[in-house]
Design a protein around this motif. Structure first.
Motif, PDB file in Angstrom:
ATOM      1  N   ARG A 111      -7.472  16.302   7.464  1.00 52.42           N
ATOM      2  CA  ARG A 111      -6.956  17.208   6.436  1.00 52.42           C
ATOM      3  C   ARG A 111      -6.425  16.423   5.237  1.00 52.42           C
ATOM      4  N   LEU A 112      -5.662  15.388   5.514  1.00 52.86           N
ATOM      5  CA  LEU A 112      -5.092  14.590   4.422  1.00 52.86           C
ATOM      6  C   LEU A 112      -6.198  14.014   3.544  1.00 52.86           C
ATOM      7  N   ARG A 113      -7.252  13.514   4.155  1.00 57.68           N
ATOM      8  CA  ARG A 113      -8.360  12.951   3.375  1.00 57.68           C
ATOM      9  C   ARG A 113      -9.129  14.048   2.638  1.00 57.68           C
ATOM     10  N   ALA A 114      -9.287  15.213   3.262  1.00 57.49           N
ATOM     11  CA  ALA A 114      -9.969  16.321   2.596  1.00 57.49           C
ATOM     12  C   ALA A 114      -9.185  16.790   1.377  1.00 57.49           C
ATOM     13  N   GLU A 115      -7.880  16.596   1.394  1.00 50.83           N
ATOM     14  CA  GLU A 115      -7.036  16.959   0.254  1.00 50.83           C
ATOM     15  C   GLU A 115      -7.067  15.903  -0.850  1.00 50.83           C
ATOM     16  N   GLY A 116      -7.835  14.840  -0.630  1.00 43.87           N
ATOM     17  CA  GLY A 116      -7.977  13.806  -1.636  1.00 43.87           C
ATOM     18  C   GLY A 116      -7.003  12.655  -1.506  1.00 43.87           C
ATOM     19  N   ARG A 117      -6.300  12.602  -0.388  1.00 43.31           N
ATOM     20  CA  ARG A 117      -5.347  11.514  -0.172  1.00 43.31           C
ATOM     21  C   ARG A 117      -6.031  10.365   0.584  1.00 43.31           C
ATOM     22  N   THR A 118      -5.611   9.154   0.290  1.00 43.68           N
ATOM     23  CA  THR A 118      -6.102   7.976   0.999  1.00 43.68           C
ATOM     24  C   THR A 118      -5.218   7.736   2.217  1.00 43.68           C
ATOM     25  N   VAL A 119      -5.841   7.514   3.371  1.00 43.44           N
ATOM     26  CA  VAL A 119      -5.106   7.322   4.618  1.00 43.44           C
ATOM     27  C   VAL A 119      -5.367   5.915   5.156  1.00 43.44           C
ATOM     28  N   ASP A 160       5.358  -5.332   3.829  1.00 44.78           N
ATOM     29  CA  ASP A 160       4.087  -5.937   3.445  1.00 44.78           C
ATOM     30  C   ASP A 160       2.861  -5.061   3.729  1.00 44.78           C
ATOM     31  N   MET A 161       2.793  -4.422   4.908  1.00 41.65           N
ATOM     32  CA  MET A 161       1.594  -3.639   5.220  1.00 41.65           C
ATOM     33  C   MET A 161       1.485  -2.419   4.323  1.00 41.65           C
ATOM     34  N   VAL A 162       2.601  -1.783   4.015  1.00 38.87           N
ATOM     35  CA  VAL A 162       2.563  -0.621   3.121  1.00 38.87           C
ATOM     36  C   VAL A 162       2.112  -1.054   1.729  1.00 38.87           C
ATOM     37  N   LEU A 163       2.668  -2.151   1.234  1.00 41.37           N
ATOM     38  CA  LEU A 163       2.302  -2.628  -0.096  1.00 41.37           C
ATOM     39  C   LEU A 163       0.873  -3.162  -0.129  1.00 41.37           C
ATOM     40  N   THR A 164       0.422  -3.767   0.974  1.00 41.78           N
ATOM     41  CA  THR A 164      -0.975  -4.203   1.054  1.00 41.78           C
ATOM     42  C   THR A 164      -1.912  -3.004   1.035  1.00 41.78           C
ATOM     43  N   ALA A 165      -1.521  -1.918   1.694  1.00 41.41           N
ATOM     44  CA  ALA A 165      -2.315  -0.693   1.650  1.00 41.41           C
ATOM     45  C   ALA A 165      -2.472  -0.212   0.208  1.00 41.41           C
ATOM     46  N   LEU A 166      -1.396  -0.275  -0.558  1.00 38.59           N
ATOM     47  CA  LEU A 166      -1.447   0.117  -1.966  1.00 38.59           C
ATOM     48  C   LEU A 166      -2.380  -0.803  -2.757  1.00 38.59           C
ATOM     49  N   LEU A 167      -2.220  -2.103  -2.561  1.00 38.28           N
ATOM     50  CA  LEU A 167      -3.017  -3.056  -3.327  1.00 38.28           C
ATOM     51  C   LEU A 167      -4.499  -3.008  -2.951  1.00 38.28           C
ATOM     52  N   ARG A 168      -4.779  -2.865  -1.654  1.00 36.45           N
ATOM     53  CA  ARG A 168      -6.178  -2.883  -1.204  1.00 36.45           C
ATOM     54  C   ARG A 168      -6.929  -1.617  -1.624  1.00 36.45           C
ATOM     55  N   THR A 169      -6.230  -0.486  -1.585  1.00 35.18           N
ATOM     56  CA  THR A 169      -6.918   0.783  -1.870  1.00 35.18           C
ATOM     57  C   THR A 169      -6.853   1.176  -3.336  1.00 35.18           C
ATOM     58  N   ALA A 170      -5.813   0.699  -4.050  1.00 33.70           N
ATOM     59  CA  ALA A 170      -5.580   1.130  -5.439  1.00 33.70           C
ATOM     60  C   ALA A 170      -5.569   2.653  -5.540  1.00 33.70           C
ATOM     61  N   ALA A 171      -5.027   3.299  -4.498  1.00 36.06           N
ATOM     62  CA  ALA A 171      -5.087   4.757  -4.414  1.00 36.06           C
ATOM     63  C   ALA A 171      -4.096   5.452  -5.344  1.00 36.06           C
ATOM     64  N   VAL A 172      -2.975   4.789  -5.622  1.00 36.35           N
ATOM     65  CA  VAL A 172      -1.939   5.404  -6.457  1.00 36.35           C
ATOM     66  C   VAL A 172      -1.432   4.381  -7.464  1.00 36.35           C
ATOM     67  N   ASP A 173      -0.731   4.888  -8.472  1.00 30.41           N
ATOM     68  CA  ASP A 173      -0.232   4.016  -9.533  1.00 30.41           C
ATOM     69  C   ASP A 173       1.258   3.729  -9.422  1.00 30.41           C
ATOM     70  N   ALA A 174       1.900   4.206  -8.347  1.00 26.80           N
ATOM     71  CA  ALA A 174       3.331   3.982  -8.171  1.00 26.80           C
ATOM     72  C   ALA A 174       3.685   4.144  -6.705  1.00 26.80           C
ATOM     73  N   VAL A 175       4.667   3.361  -6.249  1.00 25.35           N
ATOM     74  CA  VAL A 175       5.060   3.443  -4.842  1.00 25.35           C
ATOM     75  C   VAL A 175       5.654   4.802  -4.506  1.00 25.35           C
ATOM     76  N   GLN A 176       6.161   5.518  -5.511  1.00 28.17           N
ATOM     77  CA  GLN A 176       6.733   6.840  -5.258  1.00 28.17           C
ATOM     78  C   GLN A 176       5.686   7.849  -4.795  1.00 28.17           C
ATOM     79  N   ARG A 177       4.410   7.503  -4.907  1.00 29.19           N
ATOM     80  CA  ARG A 177       3.340   8.403  -4.473  1.00 29.19           C
ATOM     81  C   ARG A 177       2.816   8.034  -3.083  1.00 29.19           C
ATOM     82  N   ILE A 178       3.619   7.262  -2.344  1.00 29.83           N
ATOM     83  CA  ILE A 178       3.259   6.865  -0.977  1.00 29.83           C
ATOM     84  C   ILE A 178       4.095   7.649   0.030  1.00 29.83           C
ATOM     85  N   ALA A 179       3.455   8.073   1.130  1.00 32.09           N
ATOM     86  CA  ALA A 179       4.154   8.617   2.298  1.00 32.09           C
ATOM     87  C   ALA A 179       3.877   7.696   3.480  1.00 32.09           C
TER      88      ALA A 179
END
Length: 236
Positions: A111-119, A160-179
């Motif tokens: 569901r999360l991916r169908a909503e356009g979110r990167t998991v 580190d793993m959360v921030l690596t997820a951000l860097l590897r996927t480039a899914a969002v432009d700010a950490v505030q958009r991470i769950a």
């Protein structure tokens, strides 16, 4: 939490999920695999040393396993022997069918991916064990990315793993958009230190609500199956 200019919370674009205890029910395999690691290092079941080690393993659920063994056994050679025995035992148990998805976890990820979110799925285990779990569950390719501590530099409770997820996927432009969601205090600490706006504890694994909230959980859920609804409520 950081609002966007219209007064609403920034939409969540990246969701970082723990595996064992959060999306995967492993039937207490961590403790069972620890028995093999302890035996490899000559720690006798029933001894005071064994009890103290097991208590530390329980308290540090979610932490990189090699870090746990470095604390328990001191020098690097013994820690690596213990970790190798642990990973081998855990992988064997997984291969024998002793793990299953948390009910509703796969549907939540889909569901999360169908909503356009990167998991992104993360673990404190080594890559070989993570891959064994994904293969056993038929989850290869279910998430956009999978990460273990070696991929990021340090495991939990570091960010580190959360921030690596951000860097590897480039899914969002700010950490505030991470769950972030997980079942341990270390998951909560990792998410908060990374700056995630939503850090959800789940009650299907190692730690209870009191421990999760003390470590910074912004919400506590019965299960990861409730996470898509929490995110939708957060964004509304």
């Amino acid at each position: 939490m950081t609002p966007v200019t219209d007064g609403k919370n920034a939409p969540i674009g990246l969701v970082v999920l723990d595996m064992a205890g959060t999306t995967v029910a492993d039937e207490g395999l961590v403790e069972r695999a620890f028995e093999s690691a302890a035996a490899e290092l000559g720690v006798r079941p029933g001894s005071a040393e064994h009890a103290a080690h097991l208590a530390h393993v329980r308290a540090t659920m979610g932490e990189s396993k090699i870090s746990v063994f470095r604390h328990l056994f001191g020098d690097e050679e013994r820690a690596r022997r213990a970790n190798a025995a642990f990973e081998a035992a855990y992988g064997r148990l997984v291969g024998e069918g002793h793990c299953a998805p948390v009910p509703g976890a796969r549907a939540a990820i889909e569901r999360l991916r169908a909503e356009g979110r990167t998991v992104v799925l993360t673990t404190g285990f080594a890559r070989v064990t993570q891959d064994a779990i994904l293969t056993a569950l038929g989850w290869t390719g279910l998430a956009d990315l999978t990460l273990c501590p070696a991929d990021a530099g340090r495991g939990r409770p570091f960010p580190d793993m959360v921030l690596t997820a951000l860097l590897r996927t480039a899914a969002v432009d700010a950490v505030q958009r991470i769950a972030v969601a997980g079942d341990t205090s270390y998951d909560m600490l990792s998410g908060r230190r990374a700056g995630a706006s939503l850090v959800a504890g789940v009650l299907t694994g190692a730690h209870d609500e009191t421990a999760l909230r003390a470590a910074g959980a912004t919400a506590v859920l019965p299960s990861v199956a409730e996470l898509p609804g929490l995110i939708a409520e957060y964004e509304s």
